[in-house]
Structure formats: structure tokens, C-alpha cells
Motif scaffolding. Structure first.
Motif, PDB file in Angstrom:
ATOM      1  N   LEU A  52      27.528 -12.880 120.122  1.00 48.04           N
ATOM      2  CA  LEU A  52      27.298 -13.973 119.137  1.00 48.04           C
ATOM      3  C   LEU A  52      28.388 -13.440 117.767  1.00 48.04           C
ATOM      4  CD1 LEU A  52      23.420 -14.125 118.743  1.00 48.04           C
ATOM      5  CD2 LEU A  52      25.092 -15.787 119.723  1.00 48.04           C
ATOM      6  N   PHE A  53      28.474 -12.200 117.568  1.00 44.88           N
ATOM      7  CA  PHE A  53      29.426 -11.740 116.715  1.00 44.88           C
ATOM      8  C   PHE A  53      30.829 -12.337 117.121  1.00 44.88           C
ATOM      9  CE2 PHE A  53      32.681  -8.443 115.471  1.00 44.88           C
ATOM     10  CZ  PHE A  53      32.523  -8.580 113.883  1.00 44.88           C
ATOM     11  N   CYS A  54      31.311 -12.288 118.213  1.00 43.66           N
ATOM     12  CA  CYS A  54      32.463 -12.632 118.707  1.00 43.66           C
ATOM     13  C   CYS A  54      32.562 -14.231 118.414  1.00 43.66           C
ATOM     14  CB  CYS A  54      32.847 -12.622 119.937  1.00 43.66           C
ATOM     15  SG  CYS A  54      33.350 -10.825 120.388  1.00 43.66           S
ATOM     16  N   PHE A  55      31.498 -14.882 118.573  1.00 47.50           N
ATOM     17  CA  PHE A  55      31.379 -16.371 118.262  1.00 47.50           C
ATOM     18  C   PHE A  55      31.557 -16.522 116.836  1.00 47.50           C
ATOM     19  CE2 PHE A  55      28.908 -20.342 117.580  1.00 47.50           C
ATOM     20  CZ  PHE A  55      29.418 -21.039 118.358  1.00 47.50           C
ATOM     21  N   GLN A  60      35.387 -18.939 112.204  1.00 42.94           N
ATOM     22  CA  GLN A  60      35.284 -18.413 110.738  1.00 42.94           C
ATOM     23  C   GLN A  60      35.866 -19.576 110.041  1.00 42.94           C
ATOM     24  OE1 GLN A  60      34.044 -16.177 109.075  1.00 42.94           O
ATOM     25  NE2 GLN A  60      35.353 -14.364 108.924  1.00 42.94           N
ATOM     26  N   VAL A  61      35.296 -19.616 108.664  1.00 46.29           N
ATOM     27  CA  VAL A  61      35.482 -20.668 107.842  1.00 46.29           C
ATOM     28  C   VAL A  61      37.290 -20.628 107.420  1.00 46.29           C
ATOM     29  CG1 VAL A  61      35.207 -21.745 105.403  1.00 46.29           C
ATOM     30  CG2 VAL A  61      33.437 -20.524 106.534  1.00 46.29           C
ATOM     31  N   SER A  62      37.964 -19.564 107.243  1.00 48.90           N
ATOM     32  CA  SER A  62      39.229 -19.609 106.888  1.00 48.90           C
ATOM     33  C   SER A  62      39.838 -18.662 107.830  1.00 48.90           C
ATOM     34  CB  SER A  62      39.392 -19.386 105.481  1.00 48.90           C
ATOM     35  OG  SER A  62      40.817 -19.304 104.951  1.00 48.90           O
ATOM     36  N   LEU A  63      41.112 -18.684 108.015  1.00 48.18           N
ATOM     37  CA  LEU A  63      41.810 -17.680 108.960  1.00 48.18           C
ATOM     38  C   LEU A  63      42.418 -16.735 108.185  1.00 48.18           C
ATOM     39  CD1 LEU A  63      43.413 -19.771 111.786  1.00 48.18           C
ATOM     40  CD2 LEU A  63      41.176 -18.419 111.691  1.00 48.18           C
ATOM     41  N   LEU A  82      40.113  -7.054 116.439  1.00 48.81           N
ATOM     42  CA  LEU A  82      38.787  -6.952 116.469  1.00 48.81           C
ATOM     43  C   LEU A  82      38.257  -7.620 117.609  1.00 48.81           C
ATOM     44  CD1 LEU A  82      36.572  -5.508 114.951  1.00 48.81           C
ATOM     45  CD2 LEU A  82      36.065  -7.749 113.746  1.00 48.81           C
ATOM     46  N   LEU A  83      38.489  -8.804 117.992  1.00 51.36           N
ATOM     47  CA  LEU A  83      38.116  -9.474 119.259  1.00 51.36           C
ATOM     48  C   LEU A  83      38.515  -8.621 120.603  1.00 51.36           C
ATOM     49  CD1 LEU A  83      38.927 -13.149 118.616  1.00 51.36           C
ATOM     50  CD2 LEU A  83      36.473 -11.957 118.837  1.00 51.36           C
TER      51      LEU A  83
END
Length: 185
Positions: A52-55, A60-63, A82-83
């Protein structure tokens, strides 16, 4: 200043998810009955929360953003790194269950410690200041000290102690180098 970092809190939603799911997993592990299947259950919950964290990271709102007065910054490199680390942690957790059943080690703390490591690496990859970088490095180091001495025999206790002493010296050298950089700048 706006309304007390409202955009900063929105952009740090994955980190808040990490912290709240960690608290949930700890409370679940402490208050549920102890059994041999508990290790697998905690590892499964940690793996699901990392998924769920990876999802959340991918949605994310902004890159690219900076938050909390440029203490943390986010870009494509930190996202992909991080992924990659989270996918490696996921593979470690899945493969560690067979090791624990082979070694007859049935303690649920391994999954929680690995989850703390993910929080430390998240803080490390987002850091844009020496203070936040040091916090991320130290959180990862403390987790690795405990994981070195996890098996509770003579060899792992010695390894954990030696790693702790080496980490204390390296932390001091890192802080000395940071103070020199701040002094010369």
C-alpha cells in the motif's frame, strides 16, 4: 506561511501512512496471542502495508516538491530508489519466513524492525538537510545493530556489539565532518 504547512502535510501522506500502519502492527502483535504462526502473520501485514505504501508513492500529488522549509525534497530519483529498496525489503521478508521456520526462531519483532528500516530509508532519501540526513542514517543504523544481534547467541551478540561500536565511531566522524562543512560555509 499559509495555514501551518497544509501542503507539506498533504505531500507527506505516505510517511504518515508508514507511521500509523507501524503503530497498528505493533499494537496487533503485542495484544494478539503468541503462537508460531504469529511471525508469518506479522510479516504478511508488513508486506501488505509496504504494498500500500508503494501504491501511495506511485500516486503522489506532485512529482517534485520541497516541504518543511526545504528539510525534505522529493524528486524522481528518490521515488525510484525508494521503490527499489521497498521491493528488495519485500523480497527479504518473503524469503525470511522460511529461514525462521528452519531455524525455529518464532519472534515477531523481525518484521517490525524491517519496517523501521523502511521508515529510516524513507527519511534518508527525502532528506535535503544534514540534520534530516543524520536522522535517517541513525534510524537505519539502530535497526541494523538490533538485527545483527537478533538470533541471541554468542556470535550474533558479539557481532551486534562490534557493529554498535563501529557505528558510534562513524557517527561521530560524520557529525564532525558536517560541523566542518557548516564551519567553512
Amino acid at each position: 506561511m499559509g495555514n501551518l504547512f497544509s501542503s507539506d502535510l498533504l505531500l507527506l501522506a505516505p510517511s504518515f501512512f508508514l507511521i500509523f500502519s507501524l503503530v497498528f502492527i505493533i499494537v496487533y502483535a503485542v495484544f494478539s496471542s503468541y503462537s508460531k504462526g504469529m511471525v508469518g502473520d506479522v510479516i504478511m501485514k508488513v508486506c501488505f502495508s509496504l504494498f500500500l505504501f508503494c501504491f501511495l508513492l506511485l500516486n503522489q500529488v506532485s512529482l517534485e516538491w520541497q516541504s518543511f522549509n526545504f528539510y525534505f525534497s522529493w524528486d524522481i530519483l528518490s521515488n525510484t530508489t525508494l521503490l527499489f529498496v521497498v521491493s528488495l525489503i519485500f523480497l527479504i521478508l518473503v524469503s525470511s519466513y522460511s529461514y525462521f521456520s528452519y531455524e525455529n526462531v518464532f519472534t515477531f519483532e523481525f518484521g517490525i524492525l524491517v519496517y523501521f528500516y523502511v521508515i529510516g530509508s524513507y527519511l534518508l532519501f527525502l532528506s535535503n538537510d544534514f540534520f534530516s540526513l543524520y536522522l535517517g542514517v541513525e534510524l537505519q543504523s539502530f535497526v541494523l545493530y538490533v538485527l545483527c544481534a537478533y538470533k541471541r547467541d554468542a556470535f550474533s551478540s558479539e557481532a551486534g556489539l562490534k557493529y554498535f561500536i563501529l557505528g558510534a565511531f562513524s557517527s561521530g566522524i560524520l557529525l564532525f565532518g558536517v560541523s566542518l562543512i557548516y564551519g567553512f560555509a
